[in-house]
Motif scaffolding. Sequence first.
Motif, PDB file in Angstrom:
ATOM      1  N   ASP A 286       1.985   6.698  12.067  1.00  0.00           N
ATOM      2  CA  ASP A 286       1.375   6.255  10.818  1.00  0.00           C
ATOM      3  C   ASP A 286       2.246   5.178  10.201  1.00  0.00           C
ATOM      4  OD1 ASP A 286      -0.697   8.065  11.030  1.00  0.00           O
ATOM      5  OD2 ASP A 286       0.324   9.601   9.866  1.00  0.00           O
ATOM      6  N   SER A 287       1.602   4.122   9.692  1.00  0.00           N
ATOM      7  CA  SER A 287       2.363   3.078   9.025  1.00  0.00           C
ATOM      8  C   SER A 287       1.642   2.671   7.753  1.00  0.00           C
ATOM      9  CB  SER A 287       2.560   1.867   9.940  1.00  0.00           C
ATOM     10  OG  SER A 287       1.326   1.265  10.241  1.00  0.00           O
ATOM     11  N   ALA A 288       2.431   2.192   6.780  1.00  0.00           N
ATOM     12  CA  ALA A 288       1.884   1.742   5.511  1.00  0.00           C
ATOM     13  C   ALA A 288       2.804   0.668   4.955  1.00  0.00           C
ATOM     14  CB  ALA A 288       1.781   2.902   4.524  1.00  0.00           C
ATOM     15  N   THR A 289       2.218  -0.241   4.203  1.00  0.00           N
ATOM     16  CA  THR A 289       2.974  -1.293   3.539  1.00  0.00           C
ATOM     17  C   THR A 289       2.536  -1.336   2.084  1.00  0.00           C
ATOM     18  OG1 THR A 289       3.052  -2.556   5.590  1.00  0.00           O
ATOM     19  CG2 THR A 289       3.555  -3.749   3.579  1.00  0.00           C
ATOM     20  N   HIS A 290       3.501  -1.206   1.165  1.00  0.00           N
ATOM     21  CA  HIS A 290       3.226  -1.254  -0.271  1.00  0.00           C
ATOM     22  C   HIS A 290       3.950  -2.476  -0.828  1.00  0.00           C
ATOM     23  CE1 HIS A 290       1.369   2.678  -0.231  1.00  0.00           C
ATOM     24  NE2 HIS A 290       2.378   3.081   0.538  1.00  0.00           N
ATOM     25  N   CYS A 291       3.172  -3.455  -1.291  1.00  0.00           N
ATOM     26  CA  CYS A 291       3.736  -4.723  -1.746  1.00  0.00           C
ATOM     27  C   CYS A 291       3.479  -4.953  -3.222  1.00  0.00           C
ATOM     28  CB  CYS A 291       3.123  -5.886  -0.973  1.00  0.00           C
ATOM     29  SG  CYS A 291       3.409  -5.814   0.809  1.00  0.00           S
ATOM     30  N   GLY A 292       4.396  -5.655  -3.845  1.00  0.00           N
ATOM     31  CA  GLY A 292       4.202  -6.125  -5.195  1.00  0.00           C
ATOM     32  C   GLY A 292       3.417  -7.427  -5.154  1.00  0.00           C
ATOM     33  N   PRO A 293       3.243  -8.051  -6.304  1.00  0.00           N
ATOM     34  CA  PRO A 293       2.470  -9.294  -6.352  1.00  0.00           C
ATOM     35  C   PRO A 293       3.239 -10.466  -5.729  1.00  0.00           C
ATOM     36  CG  PRO A 293       3.455  -8.844  -8.486  1.00  0.00           C
ATOM     37  CD  PRO A 293       3.736  -7.640  -7.622  1.00  0.00           C
ATOM     38  N   GLU A 294       2.501 -11.482  -5.311  1.00  0.00           N
ATOM     39  CA  GLU A 294       3.119 -12.727  -4.871  1.00  0.00           C
ATOM     40  C   GLU A 294       3.575 -13.465  -6.127  1.00  0.00           C
ATOM     41  OE1 GLU A 294       0.635 -15.046  -2.255  1.00  0.00           O
ATOM     42  OE2 GLU A 294      -0.054 -13.254  -1.229  1.00  0.00           O
ATOM     43  N   LEU A 295       4.849 -13.856  -6.156  1.00  0.00           N
ATOM     44  CA  LEU A 295       5.421 -14.518  -7.326  1.00  0.00           C
ATOM     45  C   LEU A 295       5.959 -15.888  -6.945  1.00  0.00           C
ATOM     46  CD1 LEU A 295       7.466 -11.524  -8.780  1.00  0.00           C
ATOM     47  CD2 LEU A 295       5.206 -12.314  -9.499  1.00  0.00           C
ATOM     48  N   ALA A 296       6.017 -16.786  -7.937  1.00  0.00           N
ATOM     49  CA  ALA A 296       6.575 -18.114  -7.717  1.00  0.00           C
ATOM     50  C   ALA A 296       7.423 -18.501  -8.923  1.00  0.00           C
ATOM     51  CB  ALA A 296       5.463 -19.135  -7.505  1.00  0.00           C
ATOM     52  N   SER A 297       8.543 -19.153  -8.654  1.00  0.00           N
ATOM     53  CA  SER A 297       9.398 -19.643  -9.732  1.00  0.00           C
ATOM     54  C   SER A 297       9.081 -21.119  -9.968  1.00  0.00           C
ATOM     55  CB  SER A 297      10.875 -19.480  -9.367  1.00  0.00           C
ATOM     56  OG  SER A 297      11.247 -20.466  -8.432  1.00  0.00           O
ATOM     57  N   PRO A 298       9.352 -21.617 -11.164  1.00  0.00           N
ATOM     58  CA  PRO A 298       9.157 -23.046 -11.423  1.00  0.00           C
ATOM     59  C   PRO A 298      10.048 -23.925 -10.539  1.00  0.00           C
ATOM     60  CG  PRO A 298       9.606 -21.861 -13.480  1.00  0.00           C
ATOM     61  CD  PRO A 298       9.790 -20.892 -12.351  1.00  0.00           C
TER      62      PRO A 298
ATOM     63  N   GLY B  70      10.559 -23.540  -7.318  1.00  0.00           N
ATOM     64  CA  GLY B  70      10.022 -23.727  -5.977  1.00  0.00           C
ATOM     65  C   GLY B  70      10.227 -22.594  -5.001  1.00  0.00           C
ATOM     66  N   VAL B  71      10.656 -21.418  -5.470  1.00  0.00           N
ATOM     67  CA  VAL B  71      10.787 -20.256  -4.594  1.00  0.00           C
ATOM     68  C   VAL B  71       9.559 -19.369  -4.794  1.00  0.00           C
ATOM     69  CG1 VAL B  71      12.122 -18.185  -4.040  1.00  0.00           C
ATOM     70  CG2 VAL B  71      13.304 -20.282  -4.675  1.00  0.00           C
ATOM     71  N   GLU B  72       8.937 -18.962  -3.698  1.00  0.00           N
ATOM     72  CA  GLU B  72       7.809 -18.025  -3.724  1.00  0.00           C
ATOM     73  C   GLU B  72       8.205 -16.802  -2.906  1.00  0.00           C
ATOM     74  OE1 GLU B  72       4.380 -19.965  -2.113  1.00  0.00           O
ATOM     75  OE2 GLU B  72       4.674 -21.741  -3.363  1.00  0.00           O
ATOM     76  N   ALA B  73       7.778 -15.616  -3.354  1.00  0.00           N
ATOM     77  CA  ALA B  73       8.126 -14.407  -2.606  1.00  0.00           C
ATOM     78  C   ALA B  73       7.157 -13.273  -2.890  1.00  0.00           C
ATOM     79  CB  ALA B  73       9.542 -13.952  -2.953  1.00  0.00           C
ATOM     80  N   GLN B  74       7.067 -12.377  -1.924  1.00  0.00           N
ATOM     81  CA  GLN B  74       6.374 -11.102  -2.070  1.00  0.00           C
ATOM     82  C   GLN B  74       7.237 -10.064  -1.362  1.00  0.00           C
ATOM     83  OE1 GLN B  74       2.549 -10.546  -0.114  1.00  0.00           O
ATOM     84  NE2 GLN B  74       1.911  -9.185  -1.760  1.00  0.00           N
ATOM     85  N   THR B  75       7.495  -8.946  -2.041  1.00  0.00           N
ATOM     86  CA  THR B  75       8.396  -7.931  -1.514  1.00  0.00           C
ATOM     87  C   THR B  75       7.645  -6.624  -1.304  1.00  0.00           C
ATOM     88  OG1 THR B  75      10.250  -9.026  -2.587  1.00  0.00           O
ATOM     89  CG2 THR B  75      10.585  -6.733  -1.953  1.00  0.00           C
ATOM     90  N   CYS B  76       7.954  -5.954  -0.202  1.00  0.00           N
ATOM     91  CA  CYS B  76       7.209  -4.771   0.212  1.00  0.00           C
ATOM     92  C   CYS B  76       8.151  -3.660   0.676  1.00  0.00           C
ATOM     93  CB  CYS B  76       6.311  -5.110   1.403  1.00  0.00           C
ATOM     94  SG  CYS B  76       5.249  -6.547   1.177  1.00  0.00           S
ATOM     95  N   VAL B  77       7.649  -2.427   0.628  1.00  0.00           N
ATOM     96  CA  VAL B  77       8.256  -1.292   1.317  1.00  0.00           C
ATOM     97  C   VAL B  77       7.343  -0.984   2.489  1.00  0.00           C
ATOM     98  CG1 VAL B  77       8.844   1.157   1.214  1.00  0.00           C
ATOM     99  CG2 VAL B  77       9.376  -0.330  -0.726  1.00  0.00           C
TER     100      VAL B  77
ATOM    101  N   GLY C 282       9.579  -7.623  -6.714  1.00  0.00           N
ATOM    102  CA  GLY C 282       9.655  -6.194  -6.442  1.00  0.00           C
ATOM    103  C   GLY C 282       8.423  -5.665  -5.752  1.00  0.00           C
ATOM    104  N   SER C 283       8.587  -4.489  -5.153  1.00  0.00           N
ATOM    105  CA  SER C 283       7.494  -3.859  -4.406  1.00  0.00           C
ATOM    106  C   SER C 283       6.524  -3.113  -5.293  1.00  0.00           C
ATOM    107  CB  SER C 283       8.061  -2.883  -3.375  1.00  0.00           C
ATOM    108  OG  SER C 283       8.734  -1.823  -4.046  1.00  0.00           O
ATOM    109  N   ASN C 284       6.922  -2.835  -6.548  1.00  0.00           N
ATOM    110  CA  ASN C 284       6.067  -2.047  -7.443  1.00  0.00           C
ATOM    111  C   ASN C 284       5.642  -0.765  -6.746  1.00  0.00           C
ATOM    112  OD1 ASN C 284       6.338  -4.231  -9.063  1.00  0.00           O
ATOM    113  ND2 ASN C 284       4.199  -4.807  -9.070  1.00  0.00           N
ATOM    114  N   GLY C 285       6.606   0.130  -6.504  1.00  0.00           N
ATOM    115  CA  GLY C 285       6.397   1.377  -5.774  1.00  0.00           C
ATOM    116  C   GLY C 285       5.089   2.071  -6.100  1.00  0.00           C
ATOM    117  N   ALA C 286       4.500   2.713  -5.156  1.00  0.00           N
ATOM    118  CA  ALA C 286       3.176   3.322  -5.287  1.00  0.00           C
ATOM    119  C   ALA C 286       3.124   4.362  -6.404  1.00  0.00           C
ATOM    120  CB  ALA C 286       2.768   3.961  -3.969  1.00  0.00           C
TER     121      ALA C 286
END
Length: 119
Positions: free
Chosen positions: A3-15, A17-24, A110-114
């Motif tokens: 069994d696998s699962a991925t819990h991700c937070g929102p896609e974010l961008a800084s002014p 020029g860095v964009e990121a999305q973080t997951c567990v 952040g991943s914004n935990g479930a």
Amino acid sequence: MADSATHCGPELASPDGVEAQTCVVTEGADAWARTYYRNATGQAVDAVLSLMAPGGRTVQVRCAVEARDEPGMCETPKERIRGAAGEYSAVAEFAGAGEGDDTPLLLRSGSNGAETEGS
């Protein structure tokens, strides 16, 4: 297949020029943190990715983020799940070049935990 699962937070961008999305990510009895990123700042930045587990345990890894507008990924080592998988969370912090207090934080993702409760 495990069994696998991925819990991700929102896609974010800084002014800057860095964009990121973080997951567990969980698979079978393992959990790890993963961050997807894009660095369009024109300079290399440092990232620290942390996986927070129940009981205060933290796994942390540094990632060198090259100055290029191509997607990249960084992961922590896999950790044996202790407790409920939904109790894990992850945070990635992207910082510009510099030393100590002169290092600007460009983005925190952040991943914004479930099972996170709002206030």
